[in-house]
Motif scaffolding. Structure first.
Motif, PDB file in Angstrom:
ATOM      1  N   LEU A 125      33.525  35.670  41.004  1.00  0.00           N
ATOM      2  CA  LEU A 125      34.282  34.567  40.352  1.00  0.00           C
ATOM      3  C   LEU A 125      36.039  34.317  40.558  1.00  0.00           C
ATOM      4  N   ALA A 126      36.292  35.074  40.038  1.00  0.00           N
ATOM      5  CA  ALA A 126      37.596  34.926  40.570  1.00  0.00           C
ATOM      6  C   ALA A 126      38.196  35.433  41.584  1.00  0.00           C
ATOM      7  N   ILE A 127      37.792  36.183  42.592  1.00  0.00           N
ATOM      8  CA  ILE A 127      38.453  36.278  43.881  1.00  0.00           C
ATOM      9  C   ILE A 127      38.004  35.501  44.925  1.00  0.00           C
ATOM     10  N   SER A 128      36.354  34.012  43.880  1.00  0.00           N
ATOM     11  CA  SER A 128      36.433  33.142  44.718  1.00  0.00           C
ATOM     12  C   SER A 128      37.170  31.868  44.513  1.00  0.00           C
ATOM     13  N   TYR A 129      37.549  31.892  43.526  1.00  0.00           N
ATOM     14  CA  TYR A 129      39.061  30.467  42.871  1.00  0.00           C
ATOM     15  C   TYR A 129      40.271  31.310  43.852  1.00  0.00           C
ATOM     16  N   TRP A 130      40.491  32.153  43.527  1.00  0.00           N
ATOM     17  CA  TRP A 130      41.682  32.701  44.179  1.00  0.00           C
ATOM     18  C   TRP A 130      41.799  32.290  45.737  1.00  0.00           C
TER      19      TRP A 130
END
Length: 198
Positions: A125-130
């Protein structure tokens, strides 16, 4: 509520459970991802992203239409919850929202997402948002628009690279601290910061 250039703004209500927020931060800072992605996610949680909505409140832009979907005004909640492009990307990589309550406070909903996800799911999720913010900036600043499958491919490749690097760091041994000693005998050692042709 957050501060941006000395002024307060808000897109939703403050979170009601400070312990949940504390647990979210603990999970975030313990996550095995690059610092730039951790900091980016922290900015999302605290609604301190320089979205067009924030920039308009600072009188820096006039148009607040989301450059990605071009449907609604660009706010943190829109970019990372409501944008159709985001939904297609998250669906493509298999990130499923743990709650469907769209009326729920944006920050509370995000904290629940973090706490209800596994470590791998949270990392994804964090990588996707970035990656979505990176894609948004390419659209806004360079007018380069990528397709959903291209962003999904980028996210999957980045996730794979992080997992491989993590595996290497666990399997590799830590070298002993080596102290420099002068060479023995009549040997002279030269160190170069440039190429050398004997």
């Amino acid at each position: 509520m957050a501060l941006y250039k000395g002024k307060e703004y808000t897109e939703g209500n403050n979170i009601e459970q400070p312990q949940e927020l504390s647990n979210t931060y603990t999970r975030l800072w313990g996550l095995n991802i690059p610092n730039k992605i951790r900091i980016h996610f922290w900015k999302i949680i605290n609604e301190s992203m320089p979205t067009l909505w924030v920039l308009k409140s600072q009188k820096l832009v006039v148009n607040t239409l989301c450059p990605v979907c071009q449907v609604e005004q660009e706010s943190v909640a829109h970019l990372f919850r409501d944008c159709d492009f985001l939904k297609q990307v998250l669906e493509g990589i298999g990130v499923v929202s743990s709650t469907s309550n769209i009326d729920q406070n944006w920050k509370q909903r995000l904290v629940e997402e973090v706490l209800n996800n596994s470590i791998t799911g949270f990392r994804l999720l964090a990588i996707s948002y970035w990656a979505l913010w990176y894609n948004r900036n390419k659209i806004y600043h360079e007018e380069i628009r990528e397709q959903v499958h291209e962003v999904i491919g980028f996210i999957n490749a980045y996730m794979l690279e992080i997992e491989q690097l993590s595996g290497l760091s666990r399997s590799g041994h830590i070298p002993k601290h080596i102290i420099w000693e002068p060479p023995e005998g009549d040997i002279i050692k030269f160190n170069f910061d440039a190429s050398f042709n004997q």
